[in-house]
Design a protein around this motif. Sequence first.
Motif, short mmCIF file in Angstrom:
data_model
loop_
_atom_site.label_atom_id
_atom_site.label_comp_id
_atom_site.label_asym_id
_atom_site.label_seq_id
_atom_site.Cartn_x
_atom_site.Cartn_y
_atom_site.Cartn_z
N GLU A 170 1.07 -1.13 0.05
CA GLU A 170 -0.08 -0.01 -0.22
C GLU A 170 0.91 1.11 -0.16
O GLU A 170 0.48 2.28 -0.72
N ALA A 171 1.98 1.15 0.58
CA ALA A 171 2.98 2.34 0.80
C ALA A 171 3.80 2.70 -0.18
O ALA A 171 4.27 3.79 -0.66
N PHE A 172 4.31 1.40 -0.74
CA PHE A 172 5.40 1.71 -1.74
C PHE A 172 5.09 0.81 -3.21
O PHE A 172 6.05 0.72 -3.88
N GLY A 173 4.12 0.40 -3.22
CA GLY A 173 3.76 -0.34 -4.63
C GLY A 173 4.60 -1.54 -4.68
O GLY A 173 4.87 -2.42 -3.89
N THR A 189 22.56 3.82 12.24
CA THR A 189 21.44 2.93 11.97
C THR A 189 20.45 3.23 11.17
O THR A 189 20.23 4.53 10.84
N ALA A 190 20.11 2.38 10.03
CA ALA A 190 19.56 2.79 8.93
C ALA A 190 17.86 2.28 9.36
O ALA A 190 17.43 1.32 9.73
N LEU A 191 17.17 3.50 8.89
CA LEU A 191 15.76 3.42 9.15
C LEU A 191 15.18 3.16 7.63
O LEU A 191 15.06 3.83 6.76
N ASP A 192 15.01 1.75 7.48
CA ASP A 192 14.86 1.26 6.30
C ASP A 192 13.35 1.77 5.75
O ASP A 192 13.16 1.87 4.54
N TYR A 193 12.50 1.47 6.66
CA TYR A 193 10.86 1.83 6.21
C TYR A 193 10.17 2.29 7.34
O TYR A 193 10.27 2.03 8.65
N ILE A 194 9.27 3.19 7.03
CA ILE A 194 8.18 3.53 7.96
C ILE A 194 6.84 3.49 6.86
O ILE A 194 6.90 4.22 5.98
N ALA A 195 6.07 2.78 7.34
CA ALA A 195 4.59 2.56 6.51
C ALA A 195 3.51 2.63 7.31
O ALA A 195 3.64 2.14 8.57
N VAL A 196 2.53 3.56 6.96
CA VAL A 196 1.25 3.48 7.73
C VAL A 196 0.19 3.41 6.69
O VAL A 196 0.19 3.80 5.51
N LYS A 197 -0.85 2.62 7.10
CA LYS A 197 -2.02 2.57 6.42
C LYS A 197 -2.48 4.01 5.94
O LYS A 197 -2.80 4.94 6.86
N THR A 198 -2.66 3.87 4.62
CA THR A 198 -3.11 5.05 4.06
C THR A 198 -4.08 6.13 4.56
O THR A 198 -4.10 7.17 4.78
#
Length: 159
Positions: A33-36, A82-91
């Motif tokens: 949903e966040a990144f296709g 530290t790598a923050l690789d992803y943050i995803a939130v329901k659209t």
Amino acid sequence: MAAFERRRTDRAEMTLRTACDSDVDVLLSLQREAFGEDPHCLTREGFEAFLIGGRTDVIAAERGGVVVGYAVLNNRPFRPWTALDYIAVKTSLRGGGIGEALLAEAMTLARRRTVRLFVRPTNRAAIRFYKRHGFDRSGIRANNYADGEDAVIMTRRRP
């Protein structure tokens, strides 16, 4: 990764906790949903490896017993950040404080003083979000994404 659970009482009323194996399907759904279909995204096997690998923290945000967002912190041993690789939130829930809570928890859990992330330059909302939370633009990584788009490198030092 040390397991944790914290109750947050704010406008998003949620629980932040360590993600577990039973969360993988919803994490994959939120990621799509966040990144296709971005090829940089994690596969099922990638999420599962992160959940058991020890150097990665996967934070799940739950609201009403449902996972509605996540963040992935990667602590590669050969990197000084530290790598923050992803943050995803329901659209449908964006703008309600979930991303802010995930970012705050990620900053607390980061094992190094510097946290670094990549974001598409066309994702202006994400760039504004990270700037609001103390991240500075520190460079560009050319042709980072499969479609040839560069990545904006952003960093923040913890106190």
